[in-house]
Design an enzyme around this catalytic site. Structure first.
Site, mmCIF file in Angstrom:
data_model
loop_
_atom_site.group_PDB
_atom_site.id
_atom_site.type_symbol
_atom_site.label_atom_id
_atom_site.label_comp_id
_atom_site.label_asym_id
_atom_site.label_seq_id
_atom_site.Cartn_x
_atom_site.Cartn_y
_atom_site.Cartn_z
ATOM 1 N N HIS A 118 61.402 147.004 -63.495
ATOM 2 C CA HIS A 118 61.889 148.297 -63.017
ATOM 3 C C HIS A 118 63.158 148.600 -63.809
ATOM 4 C CE1 HIS A 118 59.929 147.114 -58.947
ATOM 5 N NE2 HIS A 118 59.094 147.860 -59.640
ATOM 6 N N GLU B 7 55.358 150.015 -63.488
ATOM 7 C CA GLU B 7 54.593 150.962 -62.661
ATOM 8 C C GLU B 7 55.432 152.198 -62.363
ATOM 9 O OE1 GLU B 7 56.307 151.057 -59.858
ATOM 10 O OE2 GLU B 7 56.632 149.089 -59.000
#
Length: 313
Positions: A230, A268
């Site tokens: 992330h 993601e």
């Protein structure tokens, strides 16, 4: 910042071409004396040579000339009298990583969360700097260190409340709530919260995580040693392709160095983050598919060990 990031001037190695993509590399006499005080120097000189000679795919290290340097760089013994390929060199934990790699931690299967099956027990969180490297291509020192709540919270709160960051992270929270969030991250063995720095100046926040224990794992065929990222760049002055390519390559390099069993790294992000999709292709990541989290529609991005070290170095 570690002193071993500074490469000597002039170079302490010299070369002659054997074939079009293979070079015989020989240490200069001064390399041995310098390497005694700088354990990263030998790897740094080879890194600089590969960076300045992008067509060179392998080095031949003559045993006689290099054998006296093995005590300063034990990994040399694996390649003396043989070829050291570009891909092999950058996978060695000799340049960049600053702690004992995770693959040295003895494997033991556990189940830490109900939503995941058995997975390897993860090693303790490292301290301080986890990766440092001078990037000869960009001319920048890139480093990552473990998040320090005592010194990083004000800056992190500012970043998370920036409209550009808040649009994608959706966590424009007050400092007290973000502090709780960070403490949870630091206590979670599957997440490593990091601050990225250029030349010692913080520029962004990165979470490295083990994918098999993450909320992502039910959405793809997660393997035990897959890693995930992330990311956010908080400082406007460090946006742009030059900085992004440097730090994203470095983070990917770190995660592959940290565990030789890691074959894939995933992200993601939100499905509409087109700027990230376009830039991250240059670092070897490709979009696999889109899927729906409960809170957002995401895209799965992935790179593999083989593709990264064959194409990016």
């Amino acid at each position: 910042m570690s002193e071993c990031l500074t490469l000597s001037q002039p170079p302490l190695v010299h070369a002659k071409t054997i074939e079009e993509t293979i070079t015989e590399l020989v240490p200069n006499p001064d390399l041995a004396s310098h390497a005694k005080s700088d354990p990263c120097l030998i790897a740094g000189e080879i890194d600089r040579f590969f960076s300045q000679h992008p067509n060179c795919q392998a080095l031949f290290l003559p045993r006689l000339e290099w054998q006296a340097l093995q005590s300063d760089a034990p990994w040399l013994s694996l390649f003396l009298g043989d070829r050291l390929t570009r891909s092999q060199f950058y996978q060695l934990p000799a340049l960049g990583i600053r702690h004992t790699p995770s693959d040295r931690f003895p494997p033991e299967l556990i189940q830490s969360v109900d939503s995941a099956g058995l997975h390897p027990k993860r090693p303790p969180t490292p301290k301080g700097y986890v990766y440092e490297r001078f990037d000869p291509v960009s001319g920048l020192h890139i480093s990552f260190r473990v998040f320090d709540p005592k010194t990083d919270m004000a800056r992190f709160t500012k970043w998370m409340n920036t409209p550009r960051v808040a649009h994608f992270w959706e966590q424009a929270w007050p400092e007290e709530r973000l502090h709780e969030f960070i403490l949870e991250r630091l206590a979670d063995p599957h997440i490593l919260p990091l601050i990225g720095e250029f030349d010692g100046e913080p520029f962004g926040y990165v979470e490295a995580y083990w994918a098999s224990e993450d909320r992502l794992s039910p959405y793809y065929d997660a393997q035990p040693y897959d890693r995930g990222i992330h990311l956010l760049v908080g400082e406007e002055s460090y946006r742009g392709s030059r900085h992004f390519n440097t730090w994203m390559r470095a983070m990917t390099h770190y995660l592959f160095q940290d565990d030789c069993r890691t074959q894939r790294i995933v992200l993601e992000p939100r499905h509409d983050n087109e700027r990230l999709f376009n830039r991250i292709q240059e670092v070897g990541y490709t979009k696999q598919f889109e899927f729906n989290f409960p809170h957002k529609r995401s895209a799965l991005l992935m790179t593999t060990r083989y593709a990264f070290f064959r194409e990016q170095w």
